[in-house]
Design a protein around this motif. Sequence first.
Motif, PDB file in Angstrom:
ATOM      1  N   PRO A 152     -12.009  37.014 -33.027  1.00  0.00           N
ATOM      2  CA  PRO A 152     -12.628  36.081 -32.073  1.00  0.00           C
ATOM      3  C   PRO A 152     -12.930  34.748 -32.742  1.00  0.00           C
ATOM      4  CG  PRO A 152     -13.678  38.235 -31.980  1.00  0.00           C
ATOM      5  CD  PRO A 152     -12.787  38.250 -33.189  1.00  0.00           C
ATOM      6  N   ILE A 153     -12.957  33.696 -31.967  1.00  0.00           N
ATOM      7  CA  ILE A 153     -13.297  32.364 -32.476  1.00  0.00           C
ATOM      8  C   ILE A 153     -14.815  32.289 -32.637  1.00  0.00           C
ATOM      9  CG2 ILE A 153     -13.268  29.894 -31.961  1.00  0.00           C
ATOM     10  CD1 ILE A 153     -10.651  30.415 -30.402  1.00  0.00           C
ATOM     11  N   SER A 154     -15.277  32.064 -33.847  1.00  0.00           N
ATOM     12  CA  SER A 154     -16.719  32.144 -34.138  1.00  0.00           C
ATOM     13  C   SER A 154     -17.525  31.137 -33.320  1.00  0.00           C
ATOM     14  CB  SER A 154     -16.958  31.927 -35.636  1.00  0.00           C
ATOM     15  OG  SER A 154     -16.456  30.660 -36.061  1.00  0.00           O
ATOM     16  N   ASP A 155     -16.977  29.952 -33.083  1.00  0.00           N
ATOM     17  CA  ASP A 155     -17.706  28.949 -32.293  1.00  0.00           C
ATOM     18  C   ASP A 155     -18.043  29.476 -30.904  1.00  0.00           C
ATOM     19  OD1 ASP A 155     -17.653  27.007 -34.293  1.00  0.00           O
ATOM     20  OD2 ASP A 155     -15.694  26.264 -33.669  1.00  0.00           O
ATOM     21  N   LEU A 156     -17.154  30.299 -30.339  1.00  0.00           N
ATOM     22  CA  LEU A 156     -17.338  30.779 -28.972  1.00  0.00           C
ATOM     23  C   LEU A 156     -18.265  31.989 -28.907  1.00  0.00           C
ATOM     24  CD1 LEU A 156     -13.693  30.410 -27.601  1.00  0.00           C
ATOM     25  CD2 LEU A 156     -15.553  28.726 -27.675  1.00  0.00           C
ATOM     26  N   LEU A 157     -18.811  32.392 -30.054  1.00  0.00           N
ATOM     27  CA  LEU A 157     -19.793  33.469 -30.089  1.00  0.00           C
ATOM     28  C   LEU A 157     -21.205  32.938 -30.351  1.00  0.00           C
ATOM     29  CD1 LEU A 157     -17.818  36.141 -32.150  1.00  0.00           C
ATOM     30  CD2 LEU A 157     -18.048  35.973 -29.667  1.00  0.00           C
ATOM     31  N   GLU A 158     -21.340  31.624 -30.427  1.00  0.00           N
ATOM     32  CA  GLU A 158     -22.658  31.038 -30.658  1.00  0.00           C
ATOM     33  C   GLU A 158     -23.517  31.138 -29.400  1.00  0.00           C
ATOM     34  OE1 GLU A 158     -22.655  27.154 -32.281  1.00  0.00           O
ATOM     35  OE2 GLU A 158     -21.351  27.676 -33.969  1.00  0.00           O
ATOM     36  N   PRO A 159     -24.846  31.269 -29.563  1.00  0.00           N
ATOM     37  CA  PRO A 159     -25.744  31.411 -28.406  1.00  0.00           C
ATOM     38  C   PRO A 159     -25.567  30.326 -27.351  1.00  0.00           C
ATOM     39  CG  PRO A 159     -26.927  31.877 -30.429  1.00  0.00           C
ATOM     40  CD  PRO A 159     -25.574  31.380 -30.840  1.00  0.00           C
ATOM     41  N   PHE A 160     -25.333  29.090 -27.780  1.00  0.00           N
ATOM     42  CA  PHE A 160     -25.142  27.990 -26.830  1.00  0.00           C
ATOM     43  C   PHE A 160     -24.015  28.301 -25.859  1.00  0.00           C
ATOM     44  CE2 PHE A 160     -22.394  24.362 -25.834  1.00  0.00           C
ATOM     45  CZ  PHE A 160     -23.262  23.563 -25.095  1.00  0.00           C
ATOM     46  N   TRP A 161     -22.891  28.801 -26.397  1.00  0.00           N
ATOM     47  CA  TRP A 161     -21.719  29.047 -25.560  1.00  0.00           C
ATOM     48  C   TRP A 161     -21.888  30.326 -24.741  1.00  0.00           C
ATOM     49  CZ3 TRP A 161     -18.402  25.921 -23.706  1.00  0.00           C
ATOM     50  CH2 TRP A 161     -17.243  26.403 -23.100  1.00  0.00           C
ATOM     51  N   LEU A 162     -22.455  31.358 -25.340  1.00  0.00           N
ATOM     52  CA  LEU A 162     -22.627  32.619 -24.619  1.00  0.00           C
ATOM     53  C   LEU A 162     -23.562  32.450 -23.427  1.00  0.00           C
ATOM     54  CD1 LEU A 162     -22.901  35.189 -27.552  1.00  0.00           C
ATOM     55  CD2 LEU A 162     -20.895  34.566 -26.200  1.00  0.00           C
ATOM     56  N   LYS A 163     -24.575  31.617 -23.561  1.00  0.00           N
ATOM     57  CA  LYS A 163     -25.499  31.370 -22.462  1.00  0.00           C
ATOM     58  C   LYS A 163     -24.774  30.758 -21.269  1.00  0.00           C
ATOM     59  CE  LYS A 163     -29.895  29.082 -21.365  1.00  0.00           C
ATOM     60  NZ  LYS A 163     -31.006  28.234 -21.884  1.00  0.00           N
ATOM     61  N   ARG A 164     -23.727  29.989 -21.550  1.00  0.00           N
ATOM     62  CA  ARG A 164     -22.994  29.296 -20.494  1.00  0.00           C
ATOM     63  C   ARG A 164     -21.856  30.122 -19.907  1.00  0.00           C
ATOM     64  NH1 ARG A 164     -24.212  23.449 -21.431  1.00  0.00           N
ATOM     65  NH2 ARG A 164     -22.706  23.004 -19.773  1.00  0.00           N
ATOM     66  N   THR A 165     -21.498  31.222 -20.561  1.00  0.00           N
ATOM     67  CA  THR A 165     -20.263  31.904 -20.153  1.00  0.00           C
ATOM     68  C   THR A 165     -20.368  33.412 -19.948  1.00  0.00           C
ATOM     69  OG1 THR A 165     -19.603  32.121 -22.486  1.00  0.00           O
ATOM     70  CG2 THR A 165     -18.800  30.178 -21.279  1.00  0.00           C
TER      71      THR A 165
END
Length: 231
Positions: A152-165
């Motif tokens: 997985p792309i580590s940036d897309l596992l950050e809380p900021f992104w997970l909250k949005r998706t």
Amino acid sequence: MTEIGNGLFENNEEIINWTYPGATLYYKDCDLNPSVAEKFTKGKLIRNGFFLDVSIRGGGIKFNTRFLIASAKAAKLYEVNPDNERFGHCCLNLDSYFKILDIYQLEGKTQIFLLHIPAKSLKYFESVTSNWDEDFIKKARQSFDNKIHMEPISDLLEPFWLKRTNFPVGMDASEKFYPLTSISTITKNEQPLYNGIKNLTKDNSDINTPTPYFSEQNNKPKGGFWKKIFG
């Protein structure tokens, strides 16, 4: 847009030109309960009643579900806000409509493949499957085959992104589909983003102006009083 005898539209070329040329694949991964995932069925039309954050970056999948979206009208917000470039942040507008083209399961993971379609094309896509769709489905499945064993792309596992998706497309907080028979009210605070996405994607034609949709296939009168009236 006027109807013709077979119940489709005489300007279906406009629908095709809005939907397919320039369509790009976008990614949104999340965990879905099985009872929610099974509500997504091939051929279903859905309306997304919120701004839909997606990524242009596709890697391995950590969660149990991937929404893969083919769209020619996603705004590349990372080009406007470089701080979000590492997320490949793109956004589809409030009240975007989709047709579920495919449900693909592999190694305990599920890919739900959505085609972004214009608001005034629902009757068309309810009745028509094109060669374009079959080609897209092949590419979508190939994408999943190729990426399922990637990291997985580590940036897309950050809380900021997970909250949005990390929630399903087209469902409200109660995990019910937004009805096609209504549209969202755009608030004063939402208007700038709504207009901005339209301008960035050059999506200002009437074909994608949301309107309530009542399906003739799913709302036929049944028996009793209504049968006496309609026959």
